[in-house]
Design a protein around this motif. Sequence first.
Motif, PDB file in Angstrom:
ATOM      1  N   ARG A 166     123.922  46.938  -7.048  1.00 28.37           N
ATOM      2  CA  ARG A 166     123.551  48.330  -7.320  1.00 28.37           C
ATOM      3  C   ARG A 166     123.964  48.716  -8.738  1.00 28.37           C
ATOM      4  NH1 ARG A 166     122.630  50.920  -2.213  1.00 28.37           N
ATOM      5  NH2 ARG A 166     121.877  52.591  -3.539  1.00 28.37           N
ATOM      6  N   THR A 167     123.274  49.689  -9.296  1.00 27.86           N
ATOM      7  CA  THR A 167     123.627  50.205 -10.613  1.00 27.86           C
ATOM      8  C   THR A 167     124.521  51.426 -10.418  1.00 27.86           C
ATOM      9  OG1 THR A 167     121.571  49.433 -11.585  1.00 27.86           O
ATOM     10  CG2 THR A 167     122.737  51.173 -12.764  1.00 27.86           C
ATOM     11  N   VAL A 168     125.720  51.343 -10.966  1.00 26.72           N
ATOM     12  CA  VAL A 168     126.657  52.459 -10.929  1.00 26.72           C
ATOM     13  C   VAL A 168     126.874  52.910 -12.364  1.00 26.72           C
ATOM     14  CG1 VAL A 168     128.953  53.250 -10.280  1.00 26.72           C
ATOM     15  CG2 VAL A 168     127.792  51.546  -8.866  1.00 26.72           C
ATOM     16  N   MET A 169     126.443  54.122 -12.650  1.00 24.21           N
ATOM     17  CA  MET A 169     126.618  54.671 -13.990  1.00 24.21           C
ATOM     18  C   MET A 169     127.991  55.337 -14.065  1.00 24.21           C
ATOM     19  SD  MET A 169     122.868  56.356 -14.465  1.00 24.21           S
ATOM     20  CE  MET A 169     123.096  56.727 -16.202  1.00 24.21           C
ATOM     21  N   TYR A 172     131.394  58.830 -11.757  1.00 17.68           N
ATOM     22  CA  TYR A 172     130.532  57.717 -11.357  1.00 17.68           C
ATOM     23  C   TYR A 172     129.347  58.240 -10.568  1.00 17.68           C
ATOM     24  CZ  TYR A 172     134.635  55.155 -12.723  1.00 17.68           C
ATOM     25  OH  TYR A 172     135.687  54.661 -13.450  1.00 17.68           O
ATOM     26  N   ARG A 173     128.223  57.538 -10.732  1.00 22.86           N
ATOM     27  CA  ARG A 173     126.995  57.919 -10.041  1.00 22.86           C
ATOM     28  C   ARG A 173     126.261  56.656  -9.618  1.00 22.86           C
ATOM     29  NH1 ARG A 173     121.671  58.562 -12.263  1.00 22.86           N
ATOM     30  NH2 ARG A 173     120.406  59.788 -10.830  1.00 22.86           N
ATOM     31  N   LEU A 174     125.894  56.580  -8.355  1.00 25.77           N
ATOM     32  CA  LEU A 174     125.120  55.454  -7.847  1.00 25.77           C
ATOM     33  C   LEU A 174     123.647  55.757  -8.053  1.00 25.77           C
ATOM     34  CD1 LEU A 174     125.090  52.749  -6.293  1.00 25.77           C
ATOM     35  CD2 LEU A 174     125.011  54.088  -4.187  1.00 25.77           C
ATOM     36  N   VAL A 175     122.961  54.878  -8.776  1.00 24.40           N
ATOM     37  CA  VAL A 175     121.538  55.045  -9.022  1.00 24.40           C
ATOM     38  C   VAL A 175     120.792  54.523  -7.799  1.00 24.40           C
ATOM     39  CG1 VAL A 175     119.606  54.358 -10.501  1.00 24.40           C
ATOM     40  CG2 VAL A 175     121.854  54.797 -11.501  1.00 24.40           C
ATOM     41  N   PRO A 176     119.861  55.302  -7.268  1.00 22.28           N
ATOM     42  CA  PRO A 176     119.109  54.842  -6.099  1.00 22.28           C
ATOM     43  C   PRO A 176     118.445  53.497  -6.362  1.00 22.28           C
ATOM     44  CG  PRO A 176     118.638  57.142  -6.553  1.00 22.28           C
ATOM     45  CD  PRO A 176     119.451  56.634  -7.703  1.00 22.28           C
ATOM     46  N   ASN A 177     118.573  52.597  -5.412  1.00 18.82           N
ATOM     47  CA  ASN A 177     118.022  51.250  -5.518  1.00 18.82           C
ATOM     48  C   ASN A 177     116.644  51.243  -4.874  1.00 18.82           C
ATOM     49  OD1 ASN A 177     118.514  48.786  -6.610  1.00 18.82           O
ATOM     50  ND2 ASN A 177     119.905  48.084  -5.029  1.00 18.82           N
ATOM     51  N   ALA A 212     137.904  49.926  -6.382  1.00 15.57           N
ATOM     52  CA  ALA A 212     137.486  48.568  -6.023  1.00 15.57           C
ATOM     53  C   ALA A 212     136.154  48.582  -5.284  1.00 15.57           C
ATOM     54  CB  ALA A 212     138.557  47.896  -5.177  1.00 15.57           C
ATOM     55  N   ARG A 213     135.946  49.562  -4.423  1.00 16.37           N
ATOM     56  CA  ARG A 213     134.688  49.644  -3.675  1.00 16.37           C
ATOM     57  C   ARG A 213     133.529  50.043  -4.590  1.00 16.37           C
ATOM     58  NH1 ARG A 213     138.222  47.738  -1.346  1.00 16.37           N
ATOM     59  NH2 ARG A 213     137.135  46.057  -2.385  1.00 16.37           N
ATOM     60  N   VAL A 214     133.785  50.887  -5.584  1.00 12.06           N
ATOM     61  CA  VAL A 214     132.749  51.244  -6.555  1.00 12.06           C
ATOM     62  C   VAL A 214     132.355  49.993  -7.347  1.00 12.06           C
ATOM     63  CG1 VAL A 214     132.253  52.570  -8.658  1.00 12.06           C
ATOM     64  CG2 VAL A 214     133.360  53.689  -6.698  1.00 12.06           C
ATOM     65  N   ARG A 215     133.338  49.190  -7.747  1.00  9.06           N
ATOM     66  CA  ARG A 215     133.041  47.931  -8.447  1.00  9.06           C
ATOM     67  C   ARG A 215     132.255  46.989  -7.535  1.00  9.06           C
ATOM     68  NH1 ARG A 215     138.334  48.328  -9.950  1.00  9.06           N
ATOM     69  NH2 ARG A 215     138.932  46.632  -8.562  1.00  9.06           N
ATOM     70  N   GLU A 216     132.604  46.990  -6.257  1.00  8.59           N
ATOM     71  CA  GLU A 216     131.924  46.120  -5.298  1.00  8.59           C
ATOM     72  C   GLU A 216     130.444  46.478  -5.163  1.00  8.59           C
ATOM     73  OE1 GLU A 216     132.425  44.679  -0.651  1.00  8.59           O
ATOM     74  OE2 GLU A 216     133.940  45.987  -1.529  1.00  8.59           O
ATOM     75  N   LEU A 217     130.096  47.746  -5.327  1.00  8.29           N
ATOM     76  CA  LEU A 217     128.694  48.158  -5.274  1.00  8.29           C
ATOM     77  C   LEU A 217     127.864  47.420  -6.322  1.00  8.29           C
ATOM     78  CD1 LEU A 217     129.077  52.017  -4.829  1.00  8.29           C
ATOM     79  CD2 LEU A 217     127.947  50.463  -3.215  1.00  8.29           C
ATOM     80  N   ARG A 218     128.491  47.100  -7.451  1.00 13.48           N
ATOM     81  CA  ARG A 218     127.793  46.427  -8.548  1.00 13.48           C
ATOM     82  C   ARG A 218     127.619  44.931  -8.296  1.00 13.48           C
ATOM     83  NH1 ARG A 218     131.765  49.492 -12.250  1.00 13.48           N
ATOM     84  NH2 ARG A 218     130.511  51.213 -13.030  1.00 13.48           N
ATOM     85  N   GLN A 253     131.599  53.687   3.687  1.00 14.20           N
ATOM     86  CA  GLN A 253     131.846  55.116   3.489  1.00 14.20           C
ATOM     87  C   GLN A 253     131.557  55.537   2.050  1.00 14.20           C
ATOM     88  OE1 GLN A 253     135.669  56.537   5.033  1.00 14.20           O
ATOM     89  NE2 GLN A 253     135.738  54.691   6.295  1.00 14.20           N
ATOM     90  N   VAL A 254     132.041  54.738   1.106  1.00 17.41           N
ATOM     91  CA  VAL A 254     131.823  55.045  -0.314  1.00 17.41           C
ATOM     92  C   VAL A 254     130.332  54.965  -0.639  1.00 17.41           C
ATOM     93  CG1 VAL A 254     132.244  54.244  -2.687  1.00 17.41           C
ATOM     94  CG2 VAL A 254     134.137  54.376  -1.044  1.00 17.41           C
ATOM     95  N   LYS A 255     129.662  53.932  -0.155  1.00 17.46           N
ATOM     96  CA  LYS A 255     128.235  53.762  -0.408  1.00 17.46           C
ATOM     97  C   LYS A 255     127.453  54.951   0.146  1.00 17.46           C
ATOM     98  CE  LYS A 255     124.380  50.729   0.685  1.00 17.46           C
ATOM     99  NZ  LYS A 255     123.948  49.616   1.514  1.00 17.46           N
ATOM    100  N   LYS A 256     127.736  55.342   1.368  1.00 13.72           N
ATOM    101  CA  LYS A 256     127.020  56.463   1.989  1.00 13.72           C
ATOM    102  C   LYS A 256     127.232  57.760   1.202  1.00 13.72           C
ATOM    103  CE  LYS A 256     126.439  59.024   6.217  1.00 13.72           C
ATOM    104  NZ  LYS A 256     125.741  58.770   7.408  1.00 13.72           N
ATOM    105  N   LEU A 257     128.471  58.004   0.797  1.00 14.58           N
ATOM    106  CA  LEU A 257     128.776  59.204   0.019  1.00 14.58           C
ATOM    107  C   LEU A 257     128.033  59.209  -1.308  1.00 14.58           C
ATOM    108  CD1 LEU A 257     130.560  61.778  -0.367  1.00 14.58           C
ATOM    109  CD2 LEU A 257     132.198  60.263  -1.506  1.00 14.58           C
ATOM    110  N   MET A 258     128.008  58.068  -1.978  1.00 13.21           N
ATOM    111  CA  MET A 258     127.440  57.983  -3.322  1.00 13.21           C
ATOM    112  C   MET A 258     125.919  57.882  -3.345  1.00 13.21           C
ATOM    113  SD  MET A 258     130.040  58.243  -5.311  1.00 13.21           S
ATOM    114  CE  MET A 258     129.404  57.708  -6.882  1.00 13.21           C
ATOM    115  N   GLU A 259     125.298  57.626  -2.218  1.00 16.14           N
ATOM    116  CA  GLU A 259     123.843  57.436  -2.184  1.00 16.14           C
ATOM    117  C   GLU A 259     123.044  58.674  -2.580  1.00 16.14           C
ATOM    118  OE1 GLU A 259     123.175  55.708   1.709  1.00 16.14           O
ATOM    119  OE2 GLU A 259     123.014  53.720   0.803  1.00 16.14           O
TER     120      GLU A 259
END
Length: 85
Positions: A49-52, A63-68, A36-42, A7-13
Motif C-alpha cells: 500500500r502507499t502511505v503518504m 500519515y495517510r493511506l492512499v486507496p489501493n 510498525a503497523r503503518v510501515r507494514e502497510l507498505r 485495526q490500523v488498516k481499517k482506520l486508515m482506509e
Amino acid sequence: MTTLFEQVKKLMEDGEWRTLYVIAKAVKAPESSVSARVRELRSEKGGNRTVMRRLAARNLWEYRLVPNVNAAKTSRSTMLGGGPW
C-alpha cells in the motif's frame, strides 16, 4: 479478535491524515506499535500500500493511506513513478 494491523488498516482506509498519536488512541495501542503497523502497510505482506506522510508541525508527522484501487495489477514502485526506491 482482530489484529492490530487489521485495526490500523481499517482506520486508515478512509484516506484521512492522522498522526501516530491519533491512530494509537483510536486503536488503543502504543505509538511504537502503530508506527510498525503503518510501515507494514507498505510491505509486500501488507499489500504494498502507499502511505503518504507530511510534516504537520515541527517533528510531528501525519500519515495517510492512499486507496489501493487496483492492488492486484499495480505495484508500489509503479504508483510512485517506477523509481528505484
